[in-house]
Design an enzyme around this catalytic site. Structure first.
Site, PDB file in Angstrom:
ATOM      1  N   HIS A 124       0.011   6.326   9.025  1.00 29.92           N
ATOM      2  CA  HIS A 124       0.962   5.290   9.478  1.00 29.92           C
ATOM      3  C   HIS A 124       2.494   5.466   8.954  1.00 29.92           C
ATOM      4  CE1 HIS A 124       1.118   0.868   9.593  1.00 29.92           C
ATOM      5  NE2 HIS A 124       2.073   0.825   8.954  1.00 29.92           N
ATOM      6  N   GLU A 125       2.732   5.940   7.657  1.00 34.28           N
ATOM      7  CA  GLU A 125       4.002   6.001   7.153  1.00 34.28           C
ATOM      8  C   GLU A 125       4.722   6.880   7.986  1.00 34.28           C
ATOM      9  OE1 GLU A 125       4.749   3.677   5.160  1.00 34.28           O
ATOM     10  OE2 GLU A 125       2.597   2.930   4.951  1.00 34.28           O
TER      11      GLU A 125
ATOM     12  N   GLU B  73       7.668   3.310   3.945  1.00 27.96           N
ATOM     13  CA  GLU B  73       7.962   4.269   4.701  1.00 27.96           C
ATOM     14  C   GLU B  73       9.602   4.869   4.448  1.00 27.96           C
ATOM     15  OE1 GLU B  73       8.541   0.429   7.398  1.00 27.96           O
ATOM     16  OE2 GLU B  73       7.226   1.394   5.856  1.00 27.96           O
TER      17      GLU B  73
ATOM     18  N   GLY C 122       0.886  -1.055   0.100  1.00 25.94           N
ATOM     19  CA  GLY C 122       0.006   0.039  -0.113  1.00 25.94           C
ATOM     20  C   GLY C 122       0.748   1.314  -0.033  1.00 25.94           C
ATOM     21  N   ALA C 123       1.907   1.363   0.922  1.00 27.76           N
ATOM     22  CA  ALA C 123       2.908   2.232   1.110  1.00 27.76           C
ATOM     23  C   ALA C 123       4.154   1.927   1.632  1.00 27.76           C
ATOM     24  CB  ALA C 123       2.162   3.553   1.611  1.00 27.76           C
TER      25      ALA C 123
END
Length: 900
Positions: free
Chosen positions: A379-380, A346, A343-344
């Protein structure tokens, strides 16, 4: 771009090297090309220089260091100098996209050794490596021999002498790799804009793919400083973790730009990122931190990056206050990629996202899309401290990164959108989510033994609901001293316990036990408990909660559980009475929790199944989202067990009866579906009302969605369907239609932006026509039709459809070797795929098929889906037992409850 442009000496040297090694490169790429055609991900090493050809070794089990998956503790990197040149056009000879690179890493010898092991995977070396000393008075030994150890993914260098303790050496290499479309390491993403095909060179390193980009000590504890330089074409922009320096280029017959970046902070290899694209961006500055959102030019021009830009600043400021620690970098870049497996990610200073996880457009995006963007950004950004600044020592403690970020993402999103009450959703999205996995004997503890997590696929297997969501069941107090002591370093989970204990002691807070003893109950044992409270006698008891109470737990734990509550029958009767007479006397979250607890405990034979079903009878009067969502999540199990049996009709009749008042409620408050409800949760529940009403065959709902869809089909340039409702309207209209509706959806999908395409891709799996579903499955094998990032989730969408489930299962079995080789054993999506196509399994025939599937493909393997295969077998056995014991009574209950 500045003036006085020139090509640097480093670039000139690299160009000479590339020219001299062109023959070797072509030979190497020919090998890669033939393997690509064979759909095999393994790339053999190339000739080194013009005369040397290294061996490629497939190891047999031994005690040799190069046959171990963990690096020896002899060398510690200090900094890297890395120059990479991705080609955004295919090679004229092989048709492959490539990148070339030169790298030097300076490392300290901490134990005397005559061996250098450095991770390397699918890289072809165009020149023999060299080792020199950078410490005064010491000469590096000559290289005796070197080779690639492909299984354990090393470049192995044996020396004629030894490296001396406490001295620093430099290893230099030159290499070429494929800029493949495999979504890992340094890879390519392709998209079309204004009729022109464009290529992005981008990265995804986590957990073990930095070694596909350059030779490196690819373990999270081996942090170093990275000096990155990218060579790229004019008209493109280069990005990396650090700030760009002034670029330089020359106007030769093959013009190139050299962009160097400020050195990174001391960091792990898995957090590196480098990207070349022709993207545009929007930007803002918050307290000296430059914030930029990068995306396709068309997306930026349409304002799709504005929401992320506006919310990043407040979330970043919140975490600075929450951690009592300033953001440690001068910039925060975020970029939306057309092809991205997760999804992503960091990456420190350059966070990568799927387009749907970062871009927002009110003309296409639903309320859910908007919430997803806010929570994923939070979140990231949470990782910038917990994960990036302070990093796990080894992947067995992955939950230290992901569990914490999954918890505080709700706090960050709540700061960005305080009217949403998004913190309440942690119960549905994380607590309830993790129970389904953690109630199996094939679950795993949060923290595994370090020696049990060695191979890349074992590492990828940890990226599941347990690591992400189970920590959210605990209350975590952040410890400022923890971040300060370990910044730019690595930790194990016991370090956190020590600092949490110190924080509690310093504030005088009294705990019933030490932090370590309390928290180890969650970390070192799998599963969770059910605690039964007898309100008559006052007795309290607890036991391990298992969906199949007859299953055997093979791993005992010395730790006691912490509680989750069940009640005696008398108290359940009182609760049910309140629900049926005045449900608002019980808070909304508790209503949702009661429903979920009841169904889970019924699955585990702790309370009768009919008692759980009785918690849903009050729903005719319920208007709130969370209880409805909890009920629907649990009713989905009944659909999975019964939508191929005669019980299905009774379930449909009952749920249509329950949902009709909710459907009419939203029709009224939206002025006959003309506007969105006001509240965030109400917008979600409107979708639930339409979805369930149509699913259960309410004619008024079916006519409504068909009418909207037909209106759109008659004028495709004017879609009147509200963005919030599009996913459910598209699905139900396609389900009620035929080939004409499906073909229209496919046509729209093929030209839609990423936000709209995601909705249509899911909806096309709703058709009831088997031949269309089979065709759709075949499309997942062709990236030009269904992007690789979306292939496995599309198969799961089809398996969710009762008509498509058997088709998807047959398809996966028939194409398993291809799927495994195409996506690699480390793909995060493998476990979702296996669980998705088997979750309906509830017969002995299906159990035998599943076991045969495991046996047939034991040689190919299941990679990060290995645990999912065992979980699917366990779940199937549990489903079989449950059906045998419950089918007749459940059928009778639904039949009676459906009556007026």
């Amino acid at each position: 771009m500045g003036k006085g442009f020139f090509i640097s000496k480093g670039v000139g040297v690299l160009l000479i090297i590339v020219g001299a090694a062109s023959v070797a490169t072509i030979i190497a790429l020919s090998v890669v090309y033939s393997q690509e055609k064979a759909k095999n991900n393994e790339v053999s090493p190339t000739n080194e220089g013009s005369t040397t050809k290294p061996s490629t070794t497939t190891p047999t089990p031994s005690n040799k260091p190069w046959d171990q998956y963990r690096l020896p503790k002899t060398l510690v990197p200090e900094h890297y100098n890395l120059t990479l040149w991705p080609r955004l056009k295919p090679d004229n000879t092989t048709g492959l996209y490539i990148f070339t690179g030169e790298s030097s890493v300076e490392f300290k010898c901490v134990e005397e050794t005559d061996l250098i092991l450095i991770h390397s995977n699918k890289l072809n070396y165009t020149k023999a490596p060299t080792v020199v000393s950078v410490s005064g008075g010491v000469t590096a030994p000559n290289i005796k021999k070197h080779w690639l150890q492909t299984v354990t993914q090393y470049l192995v260098i044996e020396l004629e002498g030894t490296l001396k303790k406490d001295h620093v050496y430099r290893l230099s290499t030159e290499f070429v790799g494929e800029l493949a479309d495999d979504l890992g390491g340094f890879y390519r993403s392709v998209y079309t804009e204004d009729g022109i095909e464009k290529v992005v060179a981008t990265t995804q390193m986590q957990p073990t793919d930095a070694r596909k980009s350059f030779p490196c000590f690819d373990e999270p504890a081996l942090k170093a400083v990275f000096h990155i330089t990218l060579i790229h074409e004019p008209g493109t922009v280069a990005l990396s973790n650090g700030e760009q320096k002034e670029p330089s280029f020359n106007l030769d017959d093959k013009p190139v730009i050299e962009t160097s970046f400020d050195p990174t902070e001391k960091m792990s290899t898995y957090l590196l990122a480098f990207i070349v694209s022709d993207y545009d961006f929007v930007n803002n500055t918050i307290d000296t931190v430059l914030i930029r959102i990068f995306a396709r030019k068309s997306a930026i021009a349409a304002g799709q990056g504005d929401y992320a830009l506006n919310k990043t600043g407040p979330i970043l400021k919140f975490f600075e206050e929450y951690y009592n620690s300033s953001y440690p970098l001068p910039k925060s870049d975020q970029i939306a990629l057309p092809d991205f497996n997760a999804g992503a990610m960091e990456n420190w200073g350059l966070i990568t996202y799927r387009e749907t996880a970062l871009l927002y457009d009110p003309a296409f995006s639903s309320n859910g899309n908007k919430e997803r963007i806010a929570t994923i950004i939070a979140h990231e950004l949470a990782h910038m401290w917990f994960g990036n600044l302070v990093t796990l020592r080894w992947w067995n403690d992955l939950w230290l990164n992901e569990g914490f970020a999954s918890y505080v993402e709700y706090l960050g999103a709540d700061q960005a959108e305080p009217d949403w009450n998004v913190k309440d959703l942690i119960v549905l999205n994380d607590v309830h989510r993790v129970f389904a996995v953690d109630a199996l004997t094939s679950s795993h503890p949060l923290s595994s033994k370090e020696e049990d997590i060695q191979k890349p696929e074992q590492i990828s297997e940890l990226f599941d609901a347990i690591s992400y969501s189970k920590v959210s069941e605990c209350i975590i107090f952040t410890s400022i001293t923890y971040l300060n002591e370990f910044k730019f370093g690595n930790t194990v989970y016991t370090d956190l316990w020590k600092h949490l204990q110190d924080a509690c002691d310093n504030t005088g807070q009294k705990l019933p036990d030490t932090v370590a003893n309390i928290m180890n109950t969650w970390v070192l044992q799998m599963g969770f408990p059910v605690v039964t409270i007898d309100t008559v006698t006052g007795n309290v008891s607890q036991k391990h909660f298992l969906l199949d109470p007859d299953s055997k737990v093979t791993v005992d734990s010395p730790y006691k559980y912490v509680s989750k509550v069940n009640y005696d029958q008398s108290n359940w009767d009182k609760l049910l009475n309140i629900l049926s007479t005045n449900h608002t006397h019980i808070p909304v979250i508790n209503r949702a929790q009661l429903v979920d607890d009841a169904f889970n405990m019924a699955r585990a034979k702790i309370i009768p199944t009919l008692l759980a079903l009785n918690t849903t009878t009050y729903l005719r009067n319920e208007k709130e989202f969370m209880p409805w969502e909890s009920a629907l999540d649990n009713m989905n199990f009944f659909y999975l067990m019964f939508d191929r049996s005669d019980v299905y009709g009774h379930i449909q009749a009952y749920l249509q009866k329950q949902v009709t008042p909710l459907f009419r409620h939203f029709k009224e408050i939206t002025r006959n579906w003309a506007e969105d409800p006001k509240g965030h949760m109400d917008q979600y529940n409107e979708v639930n009302a339409i979805s369930l009403a149509c699913k259960t065959g309410l004619q008024e709902c079916t006519d409504l969605v068909k009418g909207w869809f037909q209106t759109w089909m008659s004028n495709s340039s004017n879609n009147i369907i509200r963005p919030n409702l599009r996913s459910t309207v598209y699905c139900n209209a396609i389900a009620a239609g035929g080939a004409k509706e499906w073909e229209f959806a496919w046509e729209q999908f093929s030209k839609a932006n990423a936000i709209e395409a995601d909705k249509l891709r899911s909806a096309m799996a709703c058709t009831k026509e088997p031949w269309l579903l089979n065709r759709y499955l075949e499309y997942t094998l062709t990236p030009s039709k269904i992007r690789k990032q979306d292939a496995t989730s599309t198969i799961v969408y089809i398996a969710n459809n009762v008509v498509g489930q058997a088709l998807a299962w047959d398809f996966v079995r028939a194409h398993w070797t291809y799927i495994f080789n195409e996506y690699g054993g480390g793909s995060f999506s493998f476990s979702n795929l296996i669980n998705g196509v088997t979750k309906r399994f509830s017969t002995d025939f299906e159990l035998q098929q599943l076991r045969q599937f495991k046996e047939d493909h034991s040689e190919t393997g299941f990679g990060s889906g290995t645990l999912a295969v065992d979980q699917s077998i366990e779940r199937t056995i549990s489903n079989m037992k449950w059906l045998e014991e419950n089918k007749s009574i459940v059928s009778k209950w639904f039949e009676d409850a459906a009556k007026p």
